[in-house]
Design a protein around this motif. Structure first.
Motif, PDB file in Angstrom:
ATOM      1  N   PHE A  35      34.746  67.305  39.365  1.00 56.25           N
ATOM      2  CA  PHE A  35      34.101  67.432  38.057  1.00 56.25           C
ATOM      3  C   PHE A  35      32.619  67.641  38.287  1.00 56.25           C
ATOM      4  O   PHE A  35      31.989  66.895  39.026  1.00 56.25           O
ATOM      5  CB  PHE A  35      34.329  66.161  37.227  1.00 56.25           C
ATOM      6  CG  PHE A  35      33.517  66.105  35.967  1.00 56.25           C
ATOM      7  CD1 PHE A  35      33.841  66.892  34.884  1.00 56.25           C
ATOM      8  CD2 PHE A  35      32.417  65.277  35.881  1.00 56.25           C
ATOM      9  CE1 PHE A  35      33.092  66.846  33.719  1.00 56.25           C
ATOM     10  CE2 PHE A  35      31.665  65.217  34.717  1.00 56.25           C
ATOM     11  CZ  PHE A  35      32.010  66.007  33.643  1.00 56.25           C
ATOM     12  N   LYS A  36      32.068  68.656  37.679  1.00 51.06           N
ATOM     13  CA  LYS A  36      30.630  68.899  37.781  1.00 51.06           C
ATOM     14  C   LYS A  36      30.083  68.921  36.357  1.00 51.06           C
ATOM     15  O   LYS A  36      30.380  69.831  35.580  1.00 51.06           O
ATOM     16  CB  LYS A  36      30.353  70.218  38.487  1.00 51.06           C
ATOM     17  CG  LYS A  36      28.888  70.409  38.789  1.00 51.06           C
ATOM     18  CD  LYS A  36      28.652  71.571  39.708  1.00 51.06           C
ATOM     19  CE  LYS A  36      27.171  71.676  40.007  1.00 51.06           C
ATOM     20  NZ  LYS A  36      26.881  72.776  40.912  1.00 51.06           N
ATOM     21  N   PRO A  37      29.308  67.903  35.992  1.00 52.41           N
ATOM     22  CA  PRO A  37      28.808  67.830  34.621  1.00 52.41           C
ATOM     23  C   PRO A  37      27.856  68.972  34.283  1.00 52.41           C
ATOM     24  O   PRO A  37      27.109  69.441  35.145  1.00 52.41           O
ATOM     25  CB  PRO A  37      28.078  66.486  34.570  1.00 52.41           C
ATOM     26  CG  PRO A  37      27.788  66.152  35.982  1.00 52.41           C
ATOM     27  CD  PRO A  37      28.828  66.812  36.817  1.00 52.41           C
ATOM     28  N   VAL A  39      24.728  69.804  32.897  1.00 54.79           N
ATOM     29  CA  VAL A  39      23.457  69.177  32.536  1.00 54.79           C
ATOM     30  C   VAL A  39      22.356  70.224  32.558  1.00 54.79           C
ATOM     31  O   VAL A  39      22.424  71.206  33.281  1.00 54.79           O
ATOM     32  CB  VAL A  39      23.103  68.010  33.478  1.00 54.79           C
ATOM     33  CG1 VAL A  39      24.095  66.878  33.340  1.00 54.79           C
ATOM     34  CG2 VAL A  39      23.021  68.459  34.910  1.00 54.79           C
ATOM     35  N   GLU A  44      19.270  64.011  32.931  1.00 48.14           N
ATOM     36  CA  GLU A  44      20.227  64.017  31.826  1.00 48.14           C
ATOM     37  C   GLU A  44      21.179  62.824  31.945  1.00 48.14           C
ATOM     38  O   GLU A  44      21.676  62.531  33.029  1.00 48.14           O
ATOM     39  CB  GLU A  44      21.032  65.312  31.842  1.00 48.14           C
ATOM     40  CG  GLU A  44      22.022  65.451  30.720  1.00 48.14           C
ATOM     41  CD  GLU A  44      21.355  65.597  29.373  1.00 48.14           C
ATOM     42  OE1 GLU A  44      21.591  64.735  28.520  1.00 48.14           O
ATOM     43  OE2 GLU A  44      20.606  66.556  29.184  1.00 48.14           O
ATOM     44  N   ALA A  45      21.422  62.129  30.857  1.00 54.52           N
ATOM     45  CA  ALA A  45      22.289  60.951  30.869  1.00 54.52           C
ATOM     46  C   ALA A  45      23.429  61.068  29.864  1.00 54.52           C
ATOM     47  O   ALA A  45      24.027  60.065  29.494  1.00 54.52           O
ATOM     48  CB  ALA A  45      21.458  59.704  30.578  1.00 54.52           C
ATOM     49  N   PHE A  46      23.753  62.266  29.447  1.00 49.98           N
ATOM     50  CA  PHE A  46      24.767  62.494  28.417  1.00 49.98           C
ATOM     51  C   PHE A  46      26.126  61.887  28.788  1.00 49.98           C
ATOM     52  O   PHE A  46      26.821  61.351  27.942  1.00 49.98           O
ATOM     53  CB  PHE A  46      24.923  64.000  28.172  1.00 49.98           C
ATOM     54  CG  PHE A  46      26.022  64.350  27.216  1.00 49.98           C
ATOM     55  CD1 PHE A  46      25.841  64.201  25.860  1.00 49.98           C
ATOM     56  CD2 PHE A  46      27.244  64.811  27.677  1.00 49.98           C
ATOM     57  CE1 PHE A  46      26.856  64.517  24.962  1.00 49.98           C
ATOM     58  CE2 PHE A  46      28.264  65.124  26.793  1.00 49.98           C
ATOM     59  CZ  PHE A  46      28.062  64.977  25.438  1.00 49.98           C
ATOM     60  N   TYR A  47      26.514  61.944  30.039  1.00 48.91           N
ATOM     61  CA  TYR A  47      27.841  61.493  30.458  1.00 48.91           C
ATOM     62  C   TYR A  47      27.915  59.990  30.732  1.00 48.91           C
ATOM     63  O   TYR A  47      28.971  59.484  31.077  1.00 48.91           O
ATOM     64  CB  TYR A  47      28.303  62.269  31.694  1.00 48.91           C
ATOM     65  CG  TYR A  47      28.578  63.718  31.376  1.00 48.91           C
ATOM     66  CD1 TYR A  47      29.778  64.101  30.789  1.00 48.91           C
ATOM     67  CD2 TYR A  47      27.635  64.700  31.623  1.00 48.91           C
ATOM     68  CE1 TYR A  47      30.035  65.423  30.474  1.00 48.91           C
ATOM     69  CE2 TYR A  47      27.882  66.029  31.306  1.00 48.91           C
ATOM     70  CZ  TYR A  47      29.083  66.375  30.739  1.00 48.91           C
ATOM     71  OH  TYR A  47      29.346  67.685  30.427  1.00 48.91           O
ATOM     72  N   PHE A  48      26.800  59.285  30.584  1.00 51.20           N
ATOM     73  CA  PHE A  48      26.808  57.841  30.753  1.00 51.20           C
ATOM     74  C   PHE A  48      27.047  57.173  29.410  1.00 51.20           C
ATOM     75  O   PHE A  48      26.538  57.614  28.381  1.00 51.20           O
ATOM     76  CB  PHE A  48      25.471  57.346  31.331  1.00 51.20           C
ATOM     77  CG  PHE A  48      25.265  57.742  32.757  1.00 51.20           C
ATOM     78  CD1 PHE A  48      25.750  56.951  33.781  1.00 51.20           C
ATOM     79  CD2 PHE A  48      24.579  58.900  33.082  1.00 51.20           C
ATOM     80  CE1 PHE A  48      25.567  57.309  35.109  1.00 51.20           C
ATOM     81  CE2 PHE A  48      24.388  59.273  34.393  1.00 51.20           C
ATOM     82  CZ  PHE A  48      24.878  58.472  35.409  1.00 51.20           C
ATOM     83  N   ASP A  49      27.799  56.096  29.410  1.00 52.21           N
ATOM     84  CA  ASP A  49      28.093  55.361  28.193  1.00 52.21           C
ATOM     85  C   ASP A  49      26.807  54.762  27.622  1.00 52.21           C
ATOM     86  O   ASP A  49      25.952  54.267  28.362  1.00 52.21           O
ATOM     87  CB  ASP A  49      29.094  54.240  28.507  1.00 52.21           C
ATOM     88  CG  ASP A  49      29.678  53.626  27.257  1.00 52.21           C
ATOM     89  OD1 ASP A  49      28.910  53.073  26.441  1.00 52.21           O
ATOM     90  OD2 ASP A  49      30.901  53.694  27.083  1.00 52.21           O
ATOM     91  N   THR A  50      26.671  54.792  26.292  1.00 50.34           N
ATOM     92  CA  THR A  50      25.471  54.243  25.649  1.00 50.34           C
ATOM     93  C   THR A  50      25.307  52.748  25.905  1.00 50.34           C
ATOM     94  O   THR A  50      24.222  52.208  25.756  1.00 50.34           O
ATOM     95  CB  THR A  50      25.490  54.504  24.133  1.00 50.34           C
ATOM     96  OG1 THR A  50      26.702  53.970  23.595  1.00 50.34           O
ATOM     97  CG2 THR A  50      25.391  55.983  23.832  1.00 50.34           C
ATOM     98  N   THR A  53      22.912  53.249  28.754  1.00 52.15           N
ATOM     99  CA  THR A  53      21.688  54.012  28.498  1.00 52.15           C
ATOM    100  C   THR A  53      20.815  53.377  27.421  1.00 52.15           C
ATOM    101  O   THR A  53      19.633  53.703  27.325  1.00 52.15           O
ATOM    102  CB  THR A  53      22.018  55.461  28.093  1.00 52.15           C
ATOM    103  OG1 THR A  53      22.841  55.451  26.926  1.00 52.15           O
ATOM    104  CG2 THR A  53      22.718  56.189  29.231  1.00 52.15           C
TER     105      THR A  53
END
Length: 70
Positions: A35-37, A39, A44-50, A53
């Motif tokens: 898997f390559k996000p 970004v 970028e922190a989009f794929y980390f759970d809030t 973050t």
């Protein structure tokens, strides 16, 4: 714990869970990531759970990663 004994990392590499990994190719970065996000920025922190973050960092800030990782 696996890897903490006298065999160290070799115990982990020989474990059945990792039997499909070709370690030499992995070390030479010849294995494509599963898997390559997508970004747009290195931070970028989009794929980390809030849950993570939204926390306030503790301790000293780390320097930015080298531009070669972008």
């Amino acid at each position: 714990r696996l890897g903490a004994g006298p065999g160290g990392i070799e115990d982990i590499k020989r474990h059945a869970f990792f039997s499909t990994i070709t370690w030499d190719k992995l070390m030479k970065r010849l294995v494509p990531p599963p898997f390559k996000p997508a970004v747009s920025r290195v931070d970028e922190a989009f794929y980390f759970d809030t849950e993570f973050t939204s926390r306030t960092p503790k301790g000293e800030a780390l320097p930015p990663p080298p531009s070669s990782l972008c």
